[in-house]
Write a protein that holds these residues in place. Structure first.
Motif, mmCIF file in Angstrom:
data_model
loop_
_atom_site.group_PDB
_atom_site.id
_atom_site.type_symbol
_atom_site.label_atom_id
_atom_site.label_comp_id
_atom_site.label_asym_id
_atom_site.label_seq_id
_atom_site.Cartn_x
_atom_site.Cartn_y
_atom_site.Cartn_z
ATOM 1 N N VAL A 1 0.865 -1.286 -0.046
ATOM 2 C CA VAL A 1 0.033 0.037 0.036
ATOM 3 C C VAL A 1 0.966 1.136 -0.062
ATOM 4 N N ARG A 2 0.593 2.334 -0.822
ATOM 5 C CA ARG A 2 0.984 3.391 -1.020
ATOM 6 C C ARG A 2 0.258 4.480 -0.680
ATOM 7 N N LEU A 3 0.258 5.600 0.316
ATOM 8 C CA LEU A 3 -0.117 6.734 0.119
ATOM 9 C C LEU A 3 0.660 8.018 -0.008
ATOM 10 N N ASN A 4 0.168 8.603 -1.004
ATOM 11 C CA ASN A 4 0.813 10.060 -1.135
ATOM 12 C C ASN A 4 -0.070 11.302 -1.096
ATOM 13 N N ALA A 5 0.512 12.189 0.149
ATOM 14 C CA ALA A 5 -0.050 13.375 0.374
ATOM 15 C C ALA A 5 -1.660 13.217 0.670
ATOM 16 N N VAL A 6 -2.143 12.259 1.177
ATOM 17 C CA VAL A 6 -3.582 11.991 1.326
ATOM 18 C C VAL A 6 -4.154 12.789 2.263
ATOM 19 N N THR A 7 -5.329 13.400 1.948
ATOM 20 C CA THR A 7 -5.974 14.300 2.948
ATOM 21 C C THR A 7 -7.368 13.869 2.624
ATOM 22 N N PRO B 1 5.122 -1.712 3.401
ATOM 23 C CA PRO B 1 5.796 -2.907 2.301
ATOM 24 C C PRO B 1 5.201 -4.198 2.407
ATOM 25 N N ARG B 2 5.319 -4.885 1.377
ATOM 26 C CA ARG B 2 4.786 -6.358 1.266
ATOM 27 C C ARG B 2 5.371 -7.093 2.356
ATOM 28 N N GLY B 3 4.578 -8.088 2.985
ATOM 29 C CA GLY B 3 5.043 -9.034 4.028
ATOM 30 C C GLY B 3 5.191 -8.430 5.479
ATOM 31 N N ASP B 4 4.726 -7.312 5.682
ATOM 32 C CA ASP B 4 4.905 -6.559 6.862
ATOM 33 C C ASP B 4 3.568 -6.599 7.581
ATOM 34 N N PHE B 5 3.551 -6.581 8.861
ATOM 35 C CA PHE B 5 2.567 -6.300 9.819
ATOM 36 C C PHE B 5 2.755 -4.887 10.393
ATOM 37 N N THR B 6 1.667 -4.072 9.992
ATOM 38 C CA THR B 6 1.729 -2.622 10.449
ATOM 39 C C THR B 6 0.773 -2.260 11.150
ATOM 40 N N ALA B 7 0.786 -1.728 12.577
ATOM 41 C CA ALA B 7 -0.350 -1.251 13.211
ATOM 42 C C ALA B 7 -0.380 0.228 13.221
ATOM 43 N N HIS C 1 -9.522 3.045 6.003
ATOM 44 C CA HIS C 1 -10.658 3.175 4.916
ATOM 45 C C HIS C 1 -10.213 3.721 3.676
ATOM 46 N N CYS C 2 -9.333 4.832 3.526
ATOM 47 C CA CYS C 2 -8.894 5.351 2.490
ATOM 48 C C CYS C 2 -7.993 4.299 1.806
ATOM 49 N N ALA C 3 -7.135 3.580 2.538
ATOM 50 C CA ALA C 3 -6.130 2.934 2.207
ATOM 51 C C ALA C 3 -6.595 1.474 1.387
ATOM 52 N N ALA C 4 -7.775 1.268 2.215
ATOM 53 C CA ALA C 4 -8.364 -0.004 1.322
ATOM 54 C C ALA C 4 -9.417 0.233 0.195
ATOM 55 N N GLY C 5 -9.679 1.345 -0.063
ATOM 56 C CA GLY C 5 -10.762 1.870 -1.137
ATOM 57 C C GLY C 5 -12.035 1.879 -0.678
ATOM 58 N N LEU C 6 -12.222 2.147 0.805
ATOM 59 C CA LEU C 6 -13.489 1.865 1.484
ATOM 60 C C LEU C 6 -14.146 3.491 1.319
ATOM 61 N N ASP C 7 -13.179 4.438 1.477
ATOM 62 C CA ASP C 7 -13.487 5.837 1.214
ATOM 63 C C ASP C 7 -12.611 6.559 0.561
ATOM 64 N N THR C 8 -12.827 7.458 -0.291
ATOM 65 C CA THR C 8 -12.132 8.283 -1.168
ATOM 66 C C THR C 8 -11.597 9.475 -0.585
ATOM 67 N N THR D 1 -10.007 13.160 -0.366
ATOM 68 C CA THR D 1 -10.242 14.503 -0.803
ATOM 69 C C THR D 1 -9.223 15.050 -1.922
ATOM 70 N N SER D 2 -7.858 14.696 -1.451
ATOM 71 C CA SER D 2 -6.982 14.784 -2.360
ATOM 72 C C SER D 2 -5.643 13.828 -2.033
ATOM 73 N N GLY D 3 -4.655 13.720 -3.082
ATOM 74 C CA GLY D 3 -3.633 12.883 -2.754
ATOM 75 C C GLY D 3 -4.116 11.495 -3.552
ATOM 76 N N THR D 4 -3.223 10.422 -3.515
ATOM 77 C CA THR D 4 -3.195 9.059 -4.056
ATOM 78 C C THR D 4 -3.256 7.968 -3.356
ATOM 79 N N VAL D 5 -3.682 7.080 -3.668
ATOM 80 C CA VAL D 5 -3.656 5.740 -2.908
ATOM 81 C C VAL D 5 -3.269 4.584 -3.788
ATOM 82 N N HIS D 6 -2.310 3.745 -3.749
ATOM 83 C CA HIS D 6 -2.188 2.782 -4.519
ATOM 84 C C HIS D 6 -2.271 1.416 -3.532
ATOM 85 N N ILE D 7 -3.059 0.278 -3.977
ATOM 86 C CA ILE D 7 -2.910 -1.135 -3.616
ATOM 87 C C ILE D 7 -2.089 -1.928 -4.621
#
Length: 245
Positions: free
Chosen positions: A6-12, A30-36, A50-57, A59-65
């Motif tokens: 998962v990558r979040l860039n300047a997400v608001t 990173p892949r293969g990691d456990f993040t809390a 929710h933004c990282a998972a695509g459950l919410d959109t 307002t600005s910035g980008t999210v990659h899965i």
């Protein structure tokens, strides 16, 4: 293949008139990691998930899965991505009461109209410790067993990442430890990526990395930390917020 799950860039994320739930969050998971993900109440933890998972959109910035940018997708495409590339585990187990353990685990395939890999299904059910209960319905299972079903359902599609939102919030201490140990083992044994929101420092200590949010901003992180270190960071964030108010 992208090195990040998962990558979040300047997400608001802004709600209504000036309620800033997220403020320019940039982070690679990173892949293969456990993040809390931790922080005081109202810090934006669940919004980030929710933004990282695509459950919410955002307002600005980008999210990659993986290599897929979510902002370029319509709702149908997002639904398919969540079904195929993301697994979900929530505090409420979200099982179908009329279905057996196996039927609940296979629900993503039923909804997609695709066929499961039965060898992998058997492995997943065995890995979560439910091999002898595949015909049981949720009402015949303990809370911990129901959460294990939810974890198996999240894993069975071989997702890029499993998102867990307070997965042990409804469980007693011993059962919570069993579920967290299971998530830790899944990461270590299969290379699965897990991203978990929690308020519990003990739960967060099972993760490789803990991210700390405050007022919608990513303000700190620690690696391989114990519960006491994590609790101190969260307390400090809460104190800083109280002073600011």
């Amino acid at each position: 293949m992208a090195t990040h799950a998962v990558r979040l860039n300047a997400v608001t994320k802004t709600y209504g008139k000036g309620v800033h739930a997220l403020r320019g969050v940039t982070v690679d998971l990173p892949r293969g990691d456990f993040t809390a993900i931790m922080g005081p109440s109202g810090s934006g933890k669940s919004t980030l998930l929710h933004c990282a998972a695509g459950l919410d959109t955002p307002t600005s910035g980008t999210v990659h899965i993986g290599g897929t940018e979510l902002s370029r997708m319509n709702e149908t495409q997002l639904t398919e991505l969540r079904r195929d590339k993301a697994g979900f585990v929530f505090q409420a187990f979200n099982l179908i009461p009329a279905l057996s353990v196996t039927e609940n685990v296979l629900l993503p395939f039923r909804l997609a109209g695709t066929r499961p890999d039965h060898a992998w299904l058997d492995e997943v059910i065995g890995r979560v410790g439910l091999g002898g209960r595949t015909r049981h319905r949720p009402s015949e299972l303990s809370g911990g067993q129901q959460q294990r079903v939810a974890i198996a359902r999240a894993l069975v599609t071989r997702p890029e990442v499993v998102f867990a939102d307070e997965p042990t919030g409804a469980l007693d201490t011993q059962t919570a430890a069993e579920v967290l140990t299971l998530l830790r083992q899944v990461v270590d044994a299969t290379g699965q990526t897990v991203v978990m929101v929690t308020h519990d420092p003990v739960a967060a200590s099972y993760a490789d990395r803990v991210l700390f949010l405050a007022e919608g901003a990513l303000v700190d992180d620690v690696y391989a930390a114990g519960p006491e270190t994590i609790a101190q960071r969260v307390t400090a964030l809460g104190s800083r917020r109280a002073v600011a108010c």
